[in-house]
Write a protein that holds these residues in place. Structure first.
Motif, PDB file in Angstrom:
ATOM      1  N   PHE A  60      42.415  50.616  36.338  1.00 44.09           N
ATOM      2  CA  PHE A  60      41.898  49.244  36.284  1.00 44.09           C
ATOM      3  C   PHE A  60      41.331  48.932  34.899  1.00 44.09           C
ATOM      4  O   PHE A  60      41.578  47.855  34.334  1.00 44.09           O
ATOM      5  CB  PHE A  60      40.823  49.090  37.370  1.00 44.09           C
ATOM      6  N   ASN A 102      44.225  48.571  32.354  1.00 42.08           N
ATOM      7  CA  ASN A 102      44.927  47.301  32.514  1.00 42.08           C
ATOM      8  C   ASN A 102      44.060  46.112  32.103  1.00 42.08           C
ATOM      9  O   ASN A 102      44.552  45.151  31.516  1.00 42.08           O
ATOM     10  CB  ASN A 102      45.403  47.134  33.963  1.00 42.08           C
ATOM     11  N   LEU A 162      43.841  46.095  28.241  1.00 39.74           N
ATOM     12  CA  LEU A 162      45.129  45.631  27.705  1.00 39.74           C
ATOM     13  C   LEU A 162      45.259  44.121  27.851  1.00 39.74           C
ATOM     14  O   LEU A 162      45.693  43.425  26.934  1.00 39.74           O
ATOM     15  CB  LEU A 162      46.289  46.307  28.455  1.00 39.74           C
ATOM     16  N   ALA A 163      44.905  43.603  29.023  1.00 39.17           N
ATOM     17  CA  ALA A 163      44.995  42.164  29.247  1.00 39.17           C
ATOM     18  C   ALA A 163      44.095  41.413  28.275  1.00 39.17           C
ATOM     19  O   ALA A 163      44.476  40.384  27.714  1.00 39.17           O
ATOM     20  CB  ALA A 163      44.614  41.830  30.689  1.00 39.17           C
ATOM     21  N   LEU A 222      41.822  40.661  42.355  1.00 39.86           N
ATOM     22  CA  LEU A 222      42.008  41.639  41.277  1.00 39.86           C
ATOM     23  C   LEU A 222      43.138  41.259  40.308  1.00 39.86           C
ATOM     24  O   LEU A 222      42.893  41.163  39.098  1.00 39.86           O
ATOM     25  CB  LEU A 222      42.205  43.035  41.876  1.00 39.86           C
ATOM     26  N   PRO A 223      44.365  41.014  40.780  1.00 37.86           N
ATOM     27  CA  PRO A 223      45.401  40.615  39.807  1.00 37.86           C
ATOM     28  C   PRO A 223      45.092  39.273  39.130  1.00 37.86           C
ATOM     29  O   PRO A 223      45.411  39.106  37.948  1.00 37.86           O
ATOM     30  CB  PRO A 223      46.683  40.541  40.651  1.00 37.86           C
ATOM     31  N   ILE A 260      42.673  40.042  36.270  1.00 38.43           N
ATOM     32  CA  ILE A 260      43.360  40.650  35.113  1.00 38.43           C
ATOM     33  C   ILE A 260      44.141  39.567  34.352  1.00 38.43           C
ATOM     34  O   ILE A 260      44.099  39.511  33.115  1.00 38.43           O
ATOM     35  CB  ILE A 260      44.318  41.786  35.567  1.00 38.43           C
ATOM     36  N   ASP A 261      44.821  38.704  35.078  1.00 45.09           N
ATOM     37  CA  ASP A 261      45.492  37.574  34.416  1.00 45.09           C
ATOM     38  C   ASP A 261      44.501  36.772  33.578  1.00 45.09           C
ATOM     39  O   ASP A 261      44.766  36.441  32.414  1.00 45.09           O
ATOM     40  CB  ASP A 261      46.108  36.625  35.460  1.00 45.09           C
ATOM     41  N   SER A 302      43.425  37.792  30.176  1.00 37.80           N
ATOM     42  CA  SER A 302      44.407  37.652  29.092  1.00 37.80           C
ATOM     43  C   SER A 302      44.461  36.222  28.544  1.00 37.80           C
ATOM     44  O   SER A 302      45.183  35.959  27.584  1.00 37.80           O
ATOM     45  CB  SER A 302      45.795  38.075  29.589  1.00 37.80           C
TER      46      SER A 302
END
Lengths: 258, 258, 258
Positions: B27, B30, B33-34, B239-240, B243-244, B247
């Protein structure tokens, strides 16, 4: 791409023993399950050979290697060599520290790898070719084709160099692959999961060339399909869509892609 | 919030070396990175200093610490101090056991941390202030502002105390942040990822105050944006989306937020 | 199913100490948080007893066991026995290697487990009943009811054998459960998370029979609900939908299910 290889994986559900890094374990297991394989991940030296012998293929990934974990990797890979099943090496971040390069030297000396897969920076470092890297990423430019050939020739293996264009060098021949999507670079472990899927394909009865080409091109196709899904808004939503895509058949991915 | 800091992170893609807990590795990687950073995670003592020296910042998180892992943390953090790059400490669950408190004592004695970040229970425990905790959670009530000040003064660092209101104490000044969403409390590692994003911001040329305020307020803003997305039905779908959101740029998050 | 048990978990938010495998840590923590519990995961032998004593329940899962980790498991579980809190064993992959079976023997000799949970292949192996397995999967056929009874009788515990039909044997009685969805078999750690949720339910004041039946049937119901959501296209999109469903109440899951 040879769709029969993917069908064969899904029919036989090969058991792939992973000695891989802690960052990507969950993602790798879910990705391989979606693709059709059966992951097992064990770290104890005491059971390394037993687990490898029970498996259909072995993947070694040094992403979070410690010296205590190296003997289990070697025992599992040696057992794979003895049994004659595929064993794949992913030398994650090998250019970053001498500790990693020393480990890879020991691994490549004691084990005959069916394939070695890495980004250009990692693969170049294996054969003393200068290439700019940053942590586990390859940021330099150079002749990735030549790197693939040199790794394959020097270490007597098949080499897969991943990047915007992927290069596969096996049995004296070079192949390239263009499928994929930039979003793969924004999730951790995209390369690591490809190593697992390559290993699964290599367990089938098809030749190495077809197995590697199929693994790499299917992987990129699934990424491209996922990236084009309407609900994908960034790397977070890409991840579940990508796992879904890995479970689909080639035809579905190609239809939606076009 | 200073949006230039986020732009600078995305332009320079700082390499952050993580010695962090096994629960949140994927997590965190990721999420960073995002956001725009480049994560590397390595645990071996043999390469700790090399990896830290190659990095732009170091994060130490003791969530699943073992005594075998502590020397690598110290070597990486000492190397960060020597190179003059930011090093952040997240004393996860430090109030839960004396083993953790002993480790944190050793870390804070040997290393000059750029910032220490934790929930109120963890931060209070660092400075012998009574505060009710449960496992890795803070459940008590008290003066979190005072805790932030005391940690910063005692350990000569910047302190970030997270909670419904976050408090930042740096260079003699106190700041508070209200952005965020309760869903952050229902996914594991929300605090851990913030530590990684703070470290990334601290690698820029901006002052510590602006870096910490930006990291904390952007993080909360992204959470709030994600929580308000139509497809989010609970912690799993949050959660997704989160992360989006990490970014995206500040303007996008603020427009949709209002 | 007794919905009061789930309400009680959400009211008391029991702290469950996990000594579990690295593949599923993040998924387990997020799943338990969604369900209403509070996960803590620690591996150090030095703090194992302290952490267990601070917790309301302990889960032992040997999925990526190393010999260095076994002492912490034993200390945590012994502390749980001394405190009189539930302690659950998940003997992941125990049939795969003698290393795992030896570890489980030691665990079951030194600890009184409240419940032992596994697939039929794992559970059969515990009581020397032949059953075909592959890695961590059970692929054979046989009398799973009999296996549940034999594990419970031999190891003086409650036994939960998972599969297309789940069997619970406790206090001389057998129960079966049909809720669930095949997608559970396509994500890693589905069994592991169930172990965590069983432990959380067992911390309530209700009897063991009701706790185990509720945990198993609620889990399957949540899976079935998630699998029927429109956005679920495969195992990747199933996972966040499943975590969402674990946070919902029984009535919501049942209404949408019917």
């Amino acid at each position: 791409m040879n769709a029969d290889i993917i069908k064969d994986v899904r029919r036989t559900k090969p058991l792939i023993h992973h000695l891989t890094n802690q960052v990507v374990m969950n993602f790798t297991a879910n990705g391989l399950l979606a693709f059709g394989g059966a992951p097992v991940m064990a770290k104890a030296e005491e059971e390394a050979a037993d687990m490898a012998t029970a498996a259909n293929g072995v993947l070694i990934n040094i992403g979070t290697l410690t010296s205590a974990e190296l003997p289990a990797m070697i025992k599992a890979a040696v057992a794979a060599n003895q049994k004659g099943i595929p064993v794949v090496l992913d030398p994650v971040g090998v250019a970053a520290t001498s500790f990693r390069m020393d480990a890879v030297k020991q691994l490549t000396e004691e084990i005959q790898f069916t394939a070695i897969k890495g980004n250009a920076g990692e693969m170049a470092h294996l054969v003393q070719t200068p290439w700019e890297t940053k942590g586990v990423d390859s940021i330099g430019k150079g002749d990735a084709k030549e790197v693939a050939k040199k790794v394959a020739d020097t270490l007597q293996t098949s080499a897969v160099v991943t990047g915007e264009t992927d290069y596969i060098y096996t049995n004296g021949k070079l192949f390239s692959n263009q499928s994929g999507d930039p979003l793969l670079g924004s999730i951790t472990g995209a390369g690591c999961l490809l190593g697992s899927i390559m290993t699964a394909c290599l367990t089938t009865d098809h030749n190495t060339e077809d197995c590697l080409k199929t693994a790499v091109s299917f992987y990129g196709l699934a990424a491209s399909y996922a990236a084009n899904q309407q609900q994908v808004q960034g790397p977070g939503s890409f991840l579940p869509a990508f796992i879904d895509a890995l479970s689909m058949d080639v035809q579905t991915l190609e239809e939606r892609e076009s």
